[in-house]
Write a protein that holds these residues in place. Sequence first.
Motif, PDB file in Angstrom:
ATOM      1  N   ARG A   1       2.100  12.753  -1.303  1.00  0.00           N
ATOM      2  CA  ARG A   1       0.414  12.712  -1.208  1.00  0.00           C
ATOM      3  C   ARG A   1      -0.183  11.942  -2.429  1.00  0.00           C
ATOM      4  O   ARG A   1      -0.946  11.112  -1.916  1.00  0.00           O
ATOM      5  CB  ARG A   1      -0.372  14.156  -1.082  1.00  0.00           C
ATOM      6  CG  ARG A   1      -0.028  15.077   0.233  1.00  0.00           C
ATOM      7  CD  ARG A   1      -1.089  16.280   0.208  1.00  0.00           C
ATOM      8  NE  ARG A   1      -1.233  17.064  -1.029  1.00  0.00           N
ATOM      9  CZ  ARG A   1      -2.293  17.151  -1.670  1.00  0.00           C
ATOM     10  NH1 ARG A   1      -3.290  16.342  -1.394  1.00  0.00           N
ATOM     11  NH2 ARG A   1      -2.198  17.714  -2.710  1.00  0.00           N
TER      12      ARG A   1
ATOM     13  N   GLN B   1       0.449   8.207  -0.879  1.00  0.00           N
ATOM     14  CA  GLN B   1      -0.663   7.967  -0.065  1.00  0.00           C
ATOM     15  C   GLN B   1      -1.858   7.804  -0.570  1.00  0.00           C
ATOM     16  O   GLN B   1      -2.514   7.008  -0.109  1.00  0.00           O
ATOM     17  CB  GLN B   1      -0.360   9.062   0.878  1.00  0.00           C
ATOM     18  CG  GLN B   1      -1.393   8.695   2.080  1.00  0.00           C
ATOM     19  CD  GLN B   1      -1.214  10.094   3.257  1.00  0.00           C
ATOM     20  OE1 GLN B   1      -0.817  10.996   2.990  1.00  0.00           O
ATOM     21  NE2 GLN B   1      -1.692   9.806   4.508  1.00  0.00           N
ATOM     22  N   ALA B   2      -2.262   8.504  -1.577  1.00  0.00           N
ATOM     23  CA  ALA B   2      -3.595   8.505  -1.997  1.00  0.00           C
ATOM     24  C   ALA B   2      -3.637   7.017  -2.830  1.00  0.00           C
ATOM     25  O   ALA B   2      -4.686   6.554  -3.029  1.00  0.00           O
ATOM     26  CB  ALA B   2      -3.844   9.538  -3.127  1.00  0.00           C
ATOM     27  N   HIS B   3      -2.757   6.414  -3.341  1.00  0.00           N
ATOM     28  CA  HIS B   3      -2.727   5.027  -3.975  1.00  0.00           C
ATOM     29  C   HIS B   3      -2.267   4.039  -3.023  1.00  0.00           C
ATOM     30  O   HIS B   3      -2.138   2.822  -3.430  1.00  0.00           O
ATOM     31  CB  HIS B   3      -1.529   5.141  -5.074  1.00  0.00           C
ATOM     32  CG  HIS B   3      -2.110   5.851  -6.286  1.00  0.00           C
ATOM     33  ND1 HIS B   3      -2.952   5.210  -7.346  1.00  0.00           N
ATOM     34  CD2 HIS B   3      -1.895   7.105  -6.733  1.00  0.00           C
ATOM     35  CE1 HIS B   3      -3.298   6.141  -8.245  1.00  0.00           C
ATOM     36  NE2 HIS B   3      -2.733   7.249  -7.758  1.00  0.00           N
ATOM     37  N   CYS B   4      -2.045   4.325  -1.767  1.00  0.00           N
ATOM     38  CA  CYS B   4      -1.810   3.495  -0.355  1.00  0.00           C
ATOM     39  C   CYS B   4      -0.505   2.519  -0.910  1.00  0.00           C
ATOM     40  O   CYS B   4      -0.446   1.260  -0.779  1.00  0.00           O
ATOM     41  CB  CYS B   4      -2.987   2.544  -0.321  1.00  0.00           C
ATOM     42  SG  CYS B   4      -4.606   3.386  -0.046  1.00  0.00           S
ATOM     43  N   ILE B   5       0.576   3.244  -1.314  1.00  0.00           N
ATOM     44  CA  ILE B   5       1.919   2.786  -1.403  1.00  0.00           C
ATOM     45  C   ILE B   5       2.845   3.632  -1.117  1.00  0.00           C
ATOM     46  O   ILE B   5       2.454   4.794  -0.779  1.00  0.00           O
ATOM     47  CB  ILE B   5       2.068   2.382  -3.092  1.00  0.00           C
ATOM     48  CG1 ILE B   5       2.094   3.708  -3.891  1.00  0.00           C
ATOM     49  CG2 ILE B   5       1.261   1.345  -3.589  1.00  0.00           C
ATOM     50  CD1 ILE B   5       2.495   3.699  -5.391  1.00  0.00           C
ATOM     51  N   THR B   6       4.249   3.256  -0.779  1.00  0.00           N
ATOM     52  CA  THR B   6       4.990   3.842  -0.541  1.00  0.00           C
ATOM     53  C   THR B   6       5.675   5.023  -1.741  1.00  0.00           C
ATOM     54  O   THR B   6       5.304   4.870  -2.788  1.00  0.00           O
ATOM     55  CB  THR B   6       6.366   3.213   0.106  1.00  0.00           C
ATOM     56  OG1 THR B   6       6.856   2.640  -1.115  1.00  0.00           O
ATOM     57  CG2 THR B   6       5.986   2.283   1.096  1.00  0.00           C
TER      58      THR B   6
ATOM     59  N   ARG C   1       8.000   3.144  -3.919  1.00  0.00           N
ATOM     60  CA  ARG C   1       7.368   2.456  -4.784  1.00  0.00           C
ATOM     61  C   ARG C   1       6.715   3.066  -5.935  1.00  0.00           C
ATOM     62  O   ARG C   1       6.777   2.863  -7.216  1.00  0.00           O
ATOM     63  CB  ARG C   1       6.160   1.695  -4.170  1.00  0.00           C
ATOM     64  CG  ARG C   1       5.342   0.689  -5.021  1.00  0.00           C
ATOM     65  CD  ARG C   1       6.191  -0.665  -5.469  1.00  0.00           C
ATOM     66  NE  ARG C   1       5.527  -1.505  -6.432  1.00  0.00           N
ATOM     67  CZ  ARG C   1       5.785  -2.453  -6.797  1.00  0.00           C
ATOM     68  NH1 ARG C   1       6.972  -2.745  -6.467  1.00  0.00           N
ATOM     69  NH2 ARG C   1       5.171  -3.504  -7.525  1.00  0.00           N
TER      70      ARG C   1
ATOM     71  N   ASN D   1      10.339   5.964   2.394  1.00  0.00           N
ATOM     72  CA  ASN D   1       9.089   5.802   3.230  1.00  0.00           C
ATOM     73  C   ASN D   1       8.619   7.057   3.934  1.00  0.00           C
ATOM     74  O   ASN D   1       8.131   7.165   4.905  1.00  0.00           O
ATOM     75  CB  ASN D   1      10.049   4.774   4.358  1.00  0.00           C
ATOM     76  CG  ASN D   1      11.006   5.643   5.112  1.00  0.00           C
ATOM     77  OD1 ASN D   1      11.604   6.527   4.608  1.00  0.00           O
ATOM     78  ND2 ASN D   1      11.427   5.038   6.130  1.00  0.00           N
TER      79      ASN D   1
ATOM     80  N   ARG E   1       6.582  10.108   4.855  1.00  0.00           N
ATOM     81  CA  ARG E   1       5.093  10.459   5.343  1.00  0.00           C
ATOM     82  C   ARG E   1       4.971  11.757   5.682  1.00  0.00           C
ATOM     83  O   ARG E   1       5.850  12.140   6.548  1.00  0.00           O
ATOM     84  CB  ARG E   1       4.783   9.438   6.391  1.00  0.00           C
ATOM     85  CG  ARG E   1       4.739   8.021   5.948  1.00  0.00           C
ATOM     86  CD  ARG E   1       4.370   7.027   7.182  1.00  0.00           C
ATOM     87  NE  ARG E   1       3.110   7.427   8.085  1.00  0.00           N
ATOM     88  CZ  ARG E   1       3.100   7.093   9.574  1.00  0.00           C
ATOM     89  NH1 ARG E   1       3.952   6.324   9.984  1.00  0.00           N
ATOM     90  NH2 ARG E   1       2.011   7.381   9.783  1.00  0.00           N
TER      91      ARG E   1
END
Length: 523
Positions: free
Chosen positions: A47, A50-55, A58, A193, A195
């Motif tokens: 999460r 996801q909050a930082h818009c990266i995988t 990463r 990756n 999600r």
Amino acid sequence: MVLDKNNTDELWDLEPPSVPERSHLFHLKPIGMGTANVESLTSYIARLAQAHCITVGRLVCAEIAPSLKEGYVFNPKNSDMSKVYNSIFTKSLNGKCSTAAVIVQVLEKLTQRNDLHFLTMLSWADVISEKYLLHPQKAWCPFCYQEWFEAKQVVYEPLIWALHVVQICPRHHCRLHTQCPHCYKKLPLLPGNYRSGYCSKCQSWLGLFPEPETFKNSQFLSEEELELQLKVLDNVGELLAIAPDILFYPPSNNIKNVISVYINQLTKGDLSEFAKLLGLSPHSLNKWYRGKAIPGLNKLLEICFYLQTPLVDFLMATKVSAASNDIPIQPQTPVKRSTQTFRSNPSLLEEVEKVLLAALEESPPRSLYKVVKDLKNITRSSISRYFPNLCCQISERYAASRKPNHQKIRPVLLSVVNNGEYPPPSVAVIAKRIGIRSKTLYKEFPDLCEKISEQYSCYIKLRQLERIEKIKQEVRQAVLKLHNKGIKPHSRYVSELLSKPGLMRDKNAIAALHEVRCELGYE
């Protein structure tokens, strides 16, 4: 206008306001803290990414790994960087090992939170063994995923799903899934990756699919299994919920003390008798009793169920008493598998003889082990005693079928050696092509296999040298680029310029970095 000097107005306060320290990553709040459905650490990392818009990959390689101690990560002698992102690392993240403690410490520093260790089993590290603590793969409830998705709630993974003793969902009482219904693959816990709610292999939704009623009915348990799992959920759920409220983590000698009390009360100090009562191994119980080891979560639950005491009370060493009359005092006797004998059932002789004769006509022939295995509840020694000739014929026929055909296999091996196939295949690949075990190939054709193996080894060494040289050149170019800009070539900055962020985990990249830094006078 008259100024009242006695009235102090805060607008006139010239003191600089106190600004709290800023976090490097978002100060994301964990879900379900203080409840049985508390979020797991792997879910929190996902999460956060996801909050930082990266995988996730990463986030781990670019933010978490560089924040670890350089001696822990970038040590060229033992290449500890490989520990940062591999299967062993991710499997143990929700548990109680040192890796989980290190990652929690780093994440708490980056997010300015002080409660992330409650997303793991670190609170109970001294009283619960790591053995069989966690599921080896990801486990999930598709109904929870679907409900959260339709209600537009955050899709996450509770810590309780990650525990090996938990086989069902606490809310829907259906079995937890460990295999994707679309690609039928087992899923790792924290792939790069990742999600929440999606398969990391085929990227399909893991919620309810495709026919809800059919899918649902096949996943429920029998009454006995359900009753046992509900008891497990009650005890484990209380363990997770109470963790933020306890002031002191229970020490390891709690197990030793509690077991000593029960042994004295129930069997008057007789350890072997106590082991019989609980159906446990005396050897294992002796180690727990002496404080040489601690039991796993599954064994702790078995003990607590028998002693009719909550798991939390057992681990915290509170309310220790065996005064209840409901505790059974008869030893648990193991259930023996019933086997048939030819003396008790003479008609069985004819049936077995027919099966053995039929096995002699089968093509391809089966081994004697598989033939006996299909004859349920009859031992191999009994069959060999009554039918020695038939057993011998079946074994010889099977052995003959496994013998390699030299006339067919030798030309294949010679063609690989002489024709120079590129890239040269390994012996294992050739064995797979022929349909025979590589061990048999080595045994029957040692000279040819040695040549094939030598060709393949040369090819692998050449590939390795090319790869190492490519890594060194890439690191060198990145270091020189930073040096020309006046920036000190720190490993973190160098990794950002490489084609793959995780390339700095390689020991050759670390060695190349040290070499160039020495040339430039940084070391």
